[in-house]
Design a protein around this motif. Structure first.
Motif, PDB file in Angstrom:
ATOM      1  N   ARG A  33      -9.985 -13.927 -51.174  1.00 53.94           N
ATOM      2  CA  ARG A  33     -11.161 -12.979 -52.359  1.00 53.94           C
ATOM      3  C   ARG A  33     -12.084 -13.494 -50.599  1.00 53.94           C
ATOM      4  NH1 ARG A  33      -9.468 -14.491 -56.903  1.00 53.94           N
ATOM      5  NH2 ARG A  33      -8.626 -13.091 -58.404  1.00 53.94           N
ATOM      6  N   LYS A  34     -12.708 -12.060 -50.356  1.00 63.30           N
ATOM      7  CA  LYS A  34     -13.458 -11.937 -48.946  1.00 63.30           C
ATOM      8  C   LYS A  34     -14.536 -11.697 -50.035  1.00 63.30           C
ATOM      9  CE  LYS A  34     -14.964 -10.382 -44.205  1.00 63.30           C
ATOM     10  NZ  LYS A  34     -15.145  -9.875 -43.304  1.00 63.30           N
ATOM     11  N   ARG A  35     -16.082 -11.963 -49.577  1.00 58.90           N
ATOM     12  CA  ARG A  35     -17.388 -12.133 -50.398  1.00 58.90           C
ATOM     13  C   ARG A  35     -18.505 -12.381 -49.860  1.00 58.90           C
ATOM     14  NH1 ARG A  35     -15.292 -16.713 -54.042  1.00 58.90           N
ATOM     15  NH2 ARG A  35     -14.563 -15.714 -55.846  1.00 58.90           N
ATOM     16  N   LYS A  36     -19.488 -11.113 -49.844  1.00 56.24           N
ATOM     17  CA  LYS A  36     -20.571 -11.345 -49.428  1.00 56.24           C
ATOM     18  C   LYS A  36     -21.755 -11.740 -49.879  1.00 56.24           C
ATOM     19  CE  LYS A  36     -22.862  -7.038 -50.099  1.00 56.24           C
ATOM     20  NZ  LYS A  36     -23.567  -5.488 -49.841  1.00 56.24           N
ATOM     21  N   ARG A  37     -22.556 -12.422 -49.712  1.00 60.16           N
ATOM     22  CA  ARG A  37     -23.984 -13.744 -50.761  1.00 60.16           C
ATOM     23  C   ARG A  37     -24.528 -12.989 -49.726  1.00 60.16           C
ATOM     24  NH1 ARG A  37     -19.848 -18.736 -49.391  1.00 60.16           N
ATOM     25  NH2 ARG A  37     -20.350 -17.466 -47.544  1.00 60.16           N
ATOM     26  N   ILE A  38     -26.169 -13.148 -50.646  1.00 62.40           N
ATOM     27  CA  ILE A  38     -27.115 -13.605 -49.679  1.00 62.40           C
ATOM     28  C   ILE A  38     -28.301 -14.702 -50.479  1.00 62.40           C
ATOM     29  CG2 ILE A  38     -29.428 -11.387 -50.367  1.00 62.40           C
ATOM     30  CD1 ILE A  38     -27.392  -9.975 -49.362  1.00 62.40           C
ATOM     31  N   ALA A  39     -29.078 -14.929 -49.461  1.00 64.24           N
ATOM     32  CA  ALA A  39     -30.059 -16.350 -49.769  1.00 64.24           C
ATOM     33  C   ALA A  39     -30.463 -15.718 -49.219  1.00 64.24           C
ATOM     34  CB  ALA A  39     -28.938 -17.682 -48.851  1.00 64.24           C
ATOM     35  N   THR A  40     -31.975 -17.022 -49.090  1.00 63.60           N
ATOM     36  CA  THR A  40     -32.959 -16.823 -48.819  1.00 63.60           C
ATOM     37  C   THR A  40     -33.392 -17.493 -47.545  1.00 63.60           C
ATOM     38  OG1 THR A  40     -34.597 -15.899 -50.241  1.00 63.60           O
ATOM     39  CG2 THR A  40     -35.809 -16.929 -48.790  1.00 63.60           C
ATOM     40  N   ILE A  41     -33.050 -17.513 -46.429  1.00 63.98           N
ATOM     41  CA  ILE A  41     -33.409 -18.159 -44.988  1.00 63.98           C
ATOM     42  C   ILE A  41     -34.418 -18.286 -44.260  1.00 63.98           C
ATOM     43  CG2 ILE A  41     -31.083 -17.992 -44.482  1.00 63.98           C
ATOM     44  CD1 ILE A  41     -31.531 -16.925 -42.286  1.00 63.98           C
ATOM     45  N   VAL A  42     -34.357 -19.558 -43.435  1.00 66.19           N
ATOM     46  CA  VAL A  42     -36.132 -19.801 -42.993  1.00 66.19           C
ATOM     47  C   VAL A  42     -35.684 -19.549 -41.037  1.00 66.19           C
ATOM     48  CG1 VAL A  42     -37.797 -20.813 -41.653  1.00 66.19           C
ATOM     49  CG2 VAL A  42     -37.206 -20.850 -44.693  1.00 66.19           C
TER      50      VAL A  42
END
Length: 54
Positions: A33-42
Motif C-alpha cells: 500500500r502506498k500512503r499519504k502522511r502529514i506531519a509538522t516539520i521545521v
C-alpha cells in the motif's frame, strides 16, 4: 519533525503501485500500500510547516 505522523490515508494498493515489482523482488510478496502522511516539520530557516511525507 515536531509532531507524530498523522492523517495517514491510502492512495494506492497492489497493482496501483508502479514500484510493486521491485518491492516484491526485494522484500517478497505482500499486500503493498502506498500512503499519504502529514506531519509538522521545521525547516532550516526555523519556519514551521505542515508537510506531506512520501
Amino acid at each position: 519533525m515536531l509532531s507524530d505522523i498523522h492523517d495517514i490515508e491510502p492512495i494506492a494498493s497492489n497493482t496501483g503501485i508502479r514500484e510493486r515489482e521491485r518491492l516484491q523482488k526485494r522484500y517478497g510478496a505482500a499486500c503493498w500500500r502506498k500512503r499519504k502522511r502529514i506531519a509538522t516539520i521545521v525547516l532550516a530557516d526555523g519556519s514551521v510547516h505542515r508537510a506531506e511525507l512520501p
